[in-house]
Every structure is written in C-alpha cells, then in structure tokens.
Design a protein around this motif. Structure first.
Motif, PDB file in Angstrom:
ATOM      1  N   MET A   6      37.043  41.617 -32.250  1.00  0.00           N
ATOM      2  CA  MET A   6      35.808  42.043 -31.599  1.00  0.00           C
ATOM      3  C   MET A   6      35.105  43.078 -32.473  1.00  0.00           C
ATOM      4  SD  MET A   6      33.777  41.798 -28.961  1.00  0.00           S
ATOM      5  CE  MET A   6      34.783  41.030 -27.705  1.00  0.00           C
ATOM      6  N   PHE A   7      33.835  42.824 -32.777  1.00  0.00           N
ATOM      7  CA  PHE A   7      33.090  43.724 -33.643  1.00  0.00           C
ATOM      8  C   PHE A   7      32.549  44.903 -32.841  1.00  0.00           C
ATOM      9  CE2 PHE A   7      29.148  45.314 -35.398  1.00  0.00           C
ATOM     10  CZ  PHE A   7      29.501  45.565 -36.716  1.00  0.00           C
ATOM     11  N   THR A   8      32.678  46.095 -33.386  1.00  0.00           N
ATOM     12  CA  THR A   8      32.073  47.290 -32.792  1.00  0.00           C
ATOM     13  C   THR A   8      31.351  48.077 -33.880  1.00  0.00           C
ATOM     14  OG1 THR A   8      34.120  48.553 -33.116  1.00  0.00           O
ATOM     15  CG2 THR A   8      33.786  47.506 -30.953  1.00  0.00           C
ATOM     16  N   LEU A   9      30.224  48.657 -33.525  1.00  0.00           N
ATOM     17  CA  LEU A   9      29.471  49.457 -34.485  1.00  0.00           C
ATOM     18  C   LEU A   9      30.169  50.788 -34.734  1.00  0.00           C
ATOM     19  CD1 LEU A   9      25.799  48.958 -33.214  1.00  0.00           C
ATOM     20  CD2 LEU A   9      26.718  48.175 -35.396  1.00  0.00           C
ATOM     21  N   PRO A  10      30.122  51.272 -35.955  1.00  0.00           N
ATOM     22  CA  PRO A  10      30.671  52.606 -36.214  1.00  0.00           C
ATOM     23  C   PRO A  10      29.801  53.671 -35.558  1.00  0.00           C
ATOM     24  CG  PRO A  10      29.511  51.788 -38.146  1.00  0.00           C
ATOM     25  CD  PRO A  10      29.552  50.651 -37.168  1.00  0.00           C
ATOM     26  N   THR A  11      30.428  54.769 -35.199  1.00  0.00           N
ATOM     27  CA  THR A  11      29.700  55.880 -34.574  1.00  0.00           C
ATOM     28  C   THR A  11      29.119  56.784 -35.648  1.00  0.00           C
ATOM     29  OG1 THR A  11      31.153  55.824 -32.647  1.00  0.00           O
ATOM     30  CG2 THR A  11      29.880  57.836 -33.014  1.00  0.00           C
ATOM     31  N   TYR A  12      27.853  57.088 -35.505  1.00  0.00           N
ATOM     32  CA  TYR A  12      27.192  57.982 -36.455  1.00  0.00           C
ATOM     33  C   TYR A  12      27.224  59.405 -35.908  1.00  0.00           C
ATOM     34  CZ  TYR A  12      23.505  60.353 -39.061  1.00  0.00           C
ATOM     35  OH  TYR A  12      22.799  61.249 -39.821  1.00  0.00           O
ATOM     36  N   THR A  13      27.677  60.327 -36.734  1.00  0.00           N
ATOM     37  CA  THR A  13      27.690  61.744 -36.367  1.00  0.00           C
ATOM     38  C   THR A  13      26.623  62.469 -37.174  1.00  0.00           C
ATOM     39  OG1 THR A  13      30.068  61.658 -35.901  1.00  0.00           O
ATOM     40  CG2 THR A  13      29.070  63.835 -36.204  1.00  0.00           C
ATOM     41  N   ALA A  14      25.627  62.974 -36.485  1.00  0.00           N
ATOM     42  CA  ALA A  14      24.519  63.663 -37.156  1.00  0.00           C
ATOM     43  C   ALA A  14      24.982  65.028 -37.657  1.00  0.00           C
ATOM     44  CB  ALA A  14      23.355  63.825 -36.188  1.00  0.00           C
ATOM     45  N   PRO A  15      24.304  65.574 -38.650  1.00  0.00           N
ATOM     46  CA  PRO A  15      24.627  66.937 -39.099  1.00  0.00           C
ATOM     47  C   PRO A  15      24.492  67.930 -37.948  1.00  0.00           C
ATOM     48  CG  PRO A  15      23.141  65.840 -40.640  1.00  0.00           C
ATOM     49  CD  PRO A  15      23.218  64.961 -39.441  1.00  0.00           C
TER      50      PRO A  15
END
Length: 361
Positions: A1-10
């Motif tokens: 199952m594909f999941t998007l990576p989580t982006y952590t902002a500065p």
C-alpha cells in the motif's frame, strides 16, 4: 500500500528565523526586465518572509523570479514580469535576506552503510523489479488522489502492442494529461489509417511501398478537417492514443518543432504558447512519467517543482524518465532539474509491462 511521506516544515519559531529580515523587493524597470541581483527560484520548497510571516510559495517553477503581490510570493517567468512588479532581490537562500530554501525536503537521512560499494547509479544492468512494483503502487494511489502527467515520444506508437497499451492506460484512468510533439500524434493517427509509423508496419516491421507518404497524407487529412476532434468524428476513429484522449476528455498538449511536417491542427507553433499550455498541467501534476523524448522531458522537468501543496499539505512530485539510452535518462539531472527516478529499458516493453500489471490490480 502506497503512502505519501510526511513533510516537516522548518521551525520558524527558532530565533534565527524570528530575527531574520523580511524579504526585499525592487520594482521591475520595464516589462520583461527585472532588477539587478534578482532572486531566481529553485525546484525546492521556498519560503519568503513577508510582514514578519514566513510563507511558502504554493506554485513554483525553476528559473523564475519571485513577485510579491497581495502579500504572497509568486513564481513568474521573466517574459511575464510587468513594469513596477515587486521583484524579490538578494541571492542568499539561508534566510539572511528573507528567503529560505528547504533543500532537504523529503530526503531520508543517510542510512549506515559502507563508504565503498558497487553499482550505485542506474544503468542497463540495474535491477528494476522493485522500481516497477513501487510505480504500480504509486499509480494506483495517484489515480484516486493525484494528477498524472505523461510526456511521450513517438516511439510509443511505433509498436502495435505499446500503442494499444497506452490507449488502455488512458481508458483505465491512469493519465490525466498528455504532453508530446507533432510526431506522436501524427504516427498514432497514421497507425489507424495505414497500420504503419513512418511507413513501417507497426506489427511486422515491414516497410510498405510508398510508405514515406503515409505520415504526410495523415497530416493532410487532419488539416482538411480543421481539428483533431473533427478528424476523429469524420473517420470514426476509435483506436489509438489521440482518439482515446479526445473521447475521454484528456488534455493533449502538442508542442511543435523546427523539424515538423504539417503540422497537425492544434499543434502549438509558438514555443512560449506551448510552454504556457503545458504549465497549466505541471502546476497540478503530482506524478510525471516521461517516455523516450529527451527534449520534452527536459522541458517538462524545468517547469516542475519537487513539491505540490494539496489542501494545505506539502507533498512530493514523483518524476520518472524512461529510455533505452543511459545518456538520455541522466540528462535531466545535468540540467539542474529535480531528482528523477530513471528506468533504462526499451520503451515499448515498459509500456506493455506497465499496462498488463496495472490491469491485474
């Protein structure tokens, strides 16, 4: 199952970001001309401090200038800058001049491993089984959640099975927009009328007598109809890529070339008009797959950021280049465009393999 990576902002509450100055601008001196020391955009998430608030540029593109309008940053092509526009100046990317570029967005930390190892770059000997499996999962996800842009060279239409496979991918919902040149559409339509591409049978590879007339005869028929839609209707064309795009309302952006015959009606003869038409889709694209076309691949890559902002969330843009030539798939990286996943293989085998496996999903 594909999941998007989580982006952590500065963390913009850090002291450095709080103390950093707001971005500086200067007015454009005339249409299409920007101030000296202008800031040029990259492919990465870029933040601009405006009225003491750090703001992400939602729609980016490499090699643009940044214009502040309505207290928001906008990536604008040089040719589209208007006299008096507030153009960002200063070339630091670390926050010192109110601009911060997040170069490490979505990058994983380097895992432990040996400093020396073999086969660290892609080649004709690279194993791609895992890449294919990940691509199947990605396309399944994107069909429901994203916007898939394909960039095609004419080789896709030179084989009966790959032409049919690409048509099925359109009908299965795996293509949201398609970008190509005059040749892709011409030879796809030639295949309908004559079962040839550049005069060669797309199944048997037999060169037909007077086959070199086939593509220009196809173009002539299309031009007599005034549009590709009219051509499809007049000749009741139900097979092929062009017909499937028109029938399924898939945007088909065809960009002209200095070497084109005709061209077909609907082909953009002006490069900047073609660029503007394509950018409508690169602004939305979340996955881009480029097949056997070096120049259109580079053009598309140069217009595509490494990220998209969807419903307020930052997510990566996935970019695939597929070609039988190692030189071609690596050329995009040489041009400074986003890091792309390359697969080195026969393009017709790739399309057929992809369609057959997605049909099993």
């Amino acid at each position: 199952m594909f999941t998007l990576p989580t982006y952590t902002a500065p963390d913009f509450t850090e002291s450095f970001f709080v103390k950093a100055p707001s971005v500086r601008t200067m007015p454009a001196p005339m249409d299409g001309v920007v101030p000296e020391n202008f800031y040029a955009t990259t492919i990465f998430p870029e933040y601009f401090k405006i009225h003491d608030s750090w703001q992400l540029m939602a729609e980016s593109r490499m090699d643009c200038v940044v214009v502040i309008a309505d207290d928001r940053p906008h990536a604008i092509e040089f040719r589209n800058v208007k006299k008096g526009d507030a153009v960002v100046v200063g070339r630091h990317e670390d926050g010192e001049n109110g601009v911060y570029v997040d170069h490490f967005a979505f990058r994983k930390k380097q895992e432990n491993g040996d400093n020396f190892s073999f086969r660290t770059s892609n080649s004709r000997e690279t194993a791609y089984s895992r890449d294919y499996d990940r691509l199947y999962e990605l396309l399944e996800f994107e069909r429901e959640n994203g916007y898939i842009l394909w960039v095609l060279g004419p080789a896709v239409t030179f084989d009966q099975d790959s032409r049919n496979a690409m048509t099925h991918l359109i009908e299965m919902g795996y293509i949201d927009a398609l970008f190509a040149g005059n040749a892709l559409a011409t030879h796809d339509l030639e295949s309908h009328f004559f079962n040839t591409a550049l005069g060669q049978d797309i199944y048997s590879k037999e060169n037909k007598s007077l086959g070199h007339y086939h593509h220009i005869e196809t173009i002539n028929r299309a031009r007599s109809c005034g549009s590709l839609k009219n051509l499809i209707e007049k000749y009741k064309i139900t097979d092929g890529i062009v017909s499937s795009c028109i029938t399924n309302n898939i945007p088909l952006v065809l960009a002209g070339s200095i070497r084109d015959d005709g061209p077909l009606p609907g082909v953009y003869a002006d490069v900047y008009s073609a660029q503007d038409a394509l950018r409508v889709h690169t602004r939305k694209a979340t996955t881009i797959i480029c097949l056997a076309t070096q120049l259109h691949t580079i053009a598309t890559g140069n217009m595509t950021p490494s990220y998209q902002v969807i419903n307020g969330a930052v997510r990566p843009v996935y970019f695939y280049t597929v070609d039988i030539s190692e030189f071609v798939v690596n050329k995009l990286k040489d041009r400074g465009s986003l890091s792309s996943k390359s697969i080195i293989t026969n393009i017709q085998d790739f399309v057929v393999n992809l369609q057959r496996n997605l049909s099993l999903k």
